[in-house]
Scaffold this motif. Structure first.
Motif, PDB file in Angstrom:
ATOM      1  N   GLU A 163      12.609 -11.945  29.191  1.00 46.60           N
ATOM      2  CA  GLU A 163      13.979 -12.311  29.518  1.00 46.60           C
ATOM      3  C   GLU A 163      14.866 -11.465  28.416  1.00 46.60           C
ATOM      4  O   GLU A 163      16.010 -11.129  28.846  1.00 46.60           O
ATOM      5  CB  GLU A 163      14.184 -13.778  29.167  1.00 46.60           C
ATOM      6  N   LYS A 164      14.238 -11.297  27.229  1.00 46.64           N
ATOM      7  CA  LYS A 164      15.071 -10.564  26.368  1.00 46.64           C
ATOM      8  C   LYS A 164      15.334  -9.199  26.786  1.00 46.64           C
ATOM      9  O   LYS A 164      16.437  -8.652  26.870  1.00 46.64           O
ATOM     10  CB  LYS A 164      14.548 -10.470  24.820  1.00 46.64           C
ATOM     11  N   PHE A 165      14.114  -8.433  27.272  1.00 49.68           N
ATOM     12  CA  PHE A 165      14.296  -6.858  27.735  1.00 49.68           C
ATOM     13  C   PHE A 165      15.344  -7.094  28.803  1.00 49.68           C
ATOM     14  O   PHE A 165      16.128  -6.269  29.039  1.00 49.68           O
ATOM     15  CB  PHE A 165      12.807  -6.634  28.092  1.00 49.68           C
ATOM     16  N   GLU A 166      15.438  -8.060  29.870  1.00 51.89           N
ATOM     17  CA  GLU A 166      16.186  -8.096  31.055  1.00 51.89           C
ATOM     18  C   GLU A 166      17.455  -8.289  30.606  1.00 51.89           C
ATOM     19  O   GLU A 166      18.313  -7.673  31.147  1.00 51.89           O
ATOM     20  CB  GLU A 166      15.857  -9.549  31.721  1.00 51.89           C
ATOM     21  N   ARG A 167      17.964  -8.969  29.694  1.00 56.07           N
ATOM     22  CA  ARG A 167      19.503  -8.873  29.072  1.00 56.07           C
ATOM     23  C   ARG A 167      19.766  -7.601  28.689  1.00 56.07           C
ATOM     24  O   ARG A 167      21.076  -7.246  28.753  1.00 56.07           O
ATOM     25  CB  ARG A 167      19.408 -10.144  28.185  1.00 56.07           C
ATOM     26  N   VAL A 168      18.807  -6.983  27.871  1.00 57.40           N
ATOM     27  CA  VAL A 168      19.371  -5.513  27.557  1.00 57.40           C
ATOM     28  C   VAL A 168      19.611  -4.632  28.734  1.00 57.40           C
ATOM     29  O   VAL A 168      20.486  -3.861  28.783  1.00 57.40           O
ATOM     30  CB  VAL A 168      18.119  -4.942  26.485  1.00 57.40           C
ATOM     31  N   ILE A 169      18.613  -4.791  29.720  1.00 55.60           N
ATOM     32  CA  ILE A 169      18.982  -4.008  31.159  1.00 55.60           C
ATOM     33  C   ILE A 169      20.293  -4.337  31.619  1.00 55.60           C
ATOM     34  O   ILE A 169      21.107  -3.580  32.072  1.00 55.60           O
ATOM     35  CB  ILE A 169      17.699  -4.068  31.988  1.00 55.60           C
ATOM     36  N   GLU A 170      20.546  -5.701  31.616  1.00 51.71           N
ATOM     37  CA  GLU A 170      21.621  -5.967  32.437  1.00 51.71           C
ATOM     38  C   GLU A 170      22.958  -5.724  31.683  1.00 51.71           C
ATOM     39  O   GLU A 170      23.791  -5.227  32.300  1.00 51.71           O
ATOM     40  CB  GLU A 170      22.074  -7.694  32.238  1.00 51.71           C
ATOM     41  N   LEU A 171      22.920  -5.469  30.144  1.00 52.54           N
ATOM     42  CA  LEU A 171      23.796  -4.888  29.406  1.00 52.54           C
ATOM     43  C   LEU A 171      24.123  -3.196  29.865  1.00 52.54           C
ATOM     44  O   LEU A 171      25.184  -3.043  29.983  1.00 52.54           O
ATOM     45  CB  LEU A 171      23.719  -4.856  27.724  1.00 52.54           C
ATOM     46  N   ILE A 172      22.980  -2.643  29.953  1.00 53.29           N
ATOM     47  CA  ILE A 172      23.048  -1.062  30.376  1.00 53.29           C
ATOM     48  C   ILE A 172      23.751  -1.108  31.960  1.00 53.29           C
ATOM     49  O   ILE A 172      24.656  -0.241  31.968  1.00 53.29           O
ATOM     50  CB  ILE A 172      21.706  -0.569  30.250  1.00 53.29           C
ATOM     51  N   ASP A 173      23.174  -1.883  32.664  1.00 52.76           N
ATOM     52  CA  ASP A 173      23.698  -1.810  34.022  1.00 52.76           C
ATOM     53  C   ASP A 173      25.408  -2.269  34.073  1.00 52.76           C
ATOM     54  O   ASP A 173      25.893  -1.652  34.652  1.00 52.76           O
ATOM     55  CB  ASP A 173      22.847  -2.971  34.739  1.00 52.76           C
TER      56      ASP A 173
END
Ligand code: GLN
Length: 309
Positions: A133-143
């Motif tokens: 979930e933490k990794f996914e939140r980083v990806i969402e920020l970049i997106d």
């Protein structure tokens, strides 16, 4: 002064031409074995202005490993998820003369968020149920920051680094021993290495930089994505600590807050003007792209991008 697009392109091409004399200088990173398999001569540049103009050159579609450019992402996430005081009680704000993966600049805490010890610390401060979930939140920020840019997780790079990263493992355990974080050190290390293994092309990163240059506002919609105090702190840390132990010299010569990664990318932010990303994988001894830092210097002088002038 208003310039036509074709005139700007011509000026940028002249800058690229001048930077070509550095293209054989330096070595690609090999301490992460998979990084040495890249095309050593690859080159790409993207400039995204705060008014939404995009200038791409070279292999601008090529996805490369962002490595330490991701330290910008983790700092922003830590500052979004925690108070400023919490973050900077666990990581310092001062540049260090030691290499990026040194244990020396860890006294009570890591010297700054843009060396490995500091980024492992900010990684431990990202919220989420588990590391997925933490990794996914980083990806969402970049997106969100790149308006749906082109990026991916580079599994081969991740596997290559996680199986060889004794130094970062030592750093993670050392930080834990100092009670900087209380999670499992291997879990924090794993998330740090995963985030370093994100791949992106130059335009995606330049778009990310353009939002920082645009005081945190989305370029197209003008929605606020990142609070302005976080933008200001991130750019300030890029200026003082973004180029490892050569940050002071780079700031003096180039005058653009920047963050480099051993994958060969450098992301620069010129407040109220543009985000700039250069990719060229041959590195100097400190781990900065040789063509990248020289091209940024030339662009800064020729296009008037130095923040101090
Ligand atoms: N993942 C790399 C490391 O931890 C990042 C270093 C860098 O880009 N300078 O060694």
């Amino acid at each position: 002064m208003f310039m036509k697009r074709e005139d700007i392109e011509k000026r940028i091409l002249e800058c690229i031409e001048k930077s070509k004399k550095y293209k054989e200088v330096g070595e690609v990173a090999s301490y992460i074995p998979e990084l040495s398999n890249v095309d050593k001569d690859a080159f790409a540049l993207s400039i995204v202005t705060t008014s939404g103009d995009i200038y791409n050159f070279g292999e601008s579609e090529k996805i490369f490993s962002v490595q330490s450019i991701s330290k910008i992402f983790t700092l922003i996430m830590a500052l979004k998820d925690n108070t400023i005081e919490e973050v900077f009680s666990k990581v310092g704000t001062e540049p260090t003369k030691y290499e990026f993966n040194s244990l020396i600049p860890i006294e009570q805490r890591a010297a700054n968020p843009f060396i490995n010890a500091g980024a492992i610390t900010t990684t431990s401060m990202i919220f989420g149920k588990n590391k997925e979930e933490k990794f996914e939140r980083v990806i969402e920020l970049i997106d969100e920051m790149s308006q749906g840019g082109n990026f991916s997780f580079m599994e081969d790079i991740y596997k290559s680094e996680i199986s060889t990263t004794d130094r970062n493992r030592a750093i993670a355990y050392y930080l834990k021993s100092k009670n900087i974080f209380d999670q499992n050190a291997d879990e924090v290390l794993d998330l740090y290495v995963r985030i370093c293994a994100i791949g992106a092309n130059v335009e995606t990163l330049a778009r990310f930089g353009a939002v920082l240059a645009n005081e945190g506002f989305d370029i197209d919609s003008s929605n606020l994505i990142i609070p302005q105090n976080i933008v200001q702190m991130t750019i300030a840390q890029m200026a003082s600590c973004g180029m490892y132990e050569t940050s002071g010299e780079y700031l003096m010569k180039v005058g653009i807050p920047s963050k480099s990664g051993v994958g060969g990318g450098i992301l620069g932010v010129v407040p109220n003007k543009c985000g700039i990303c250069v990719y060229s994988p041959r590195l100097d001894k400190s781990g900065n792209s040789v063509v990248g830092k020289n091209l940024l210097k030339i662009l800064s002088a020729d296009l008037g991008l130095n923040i101090f002038l």
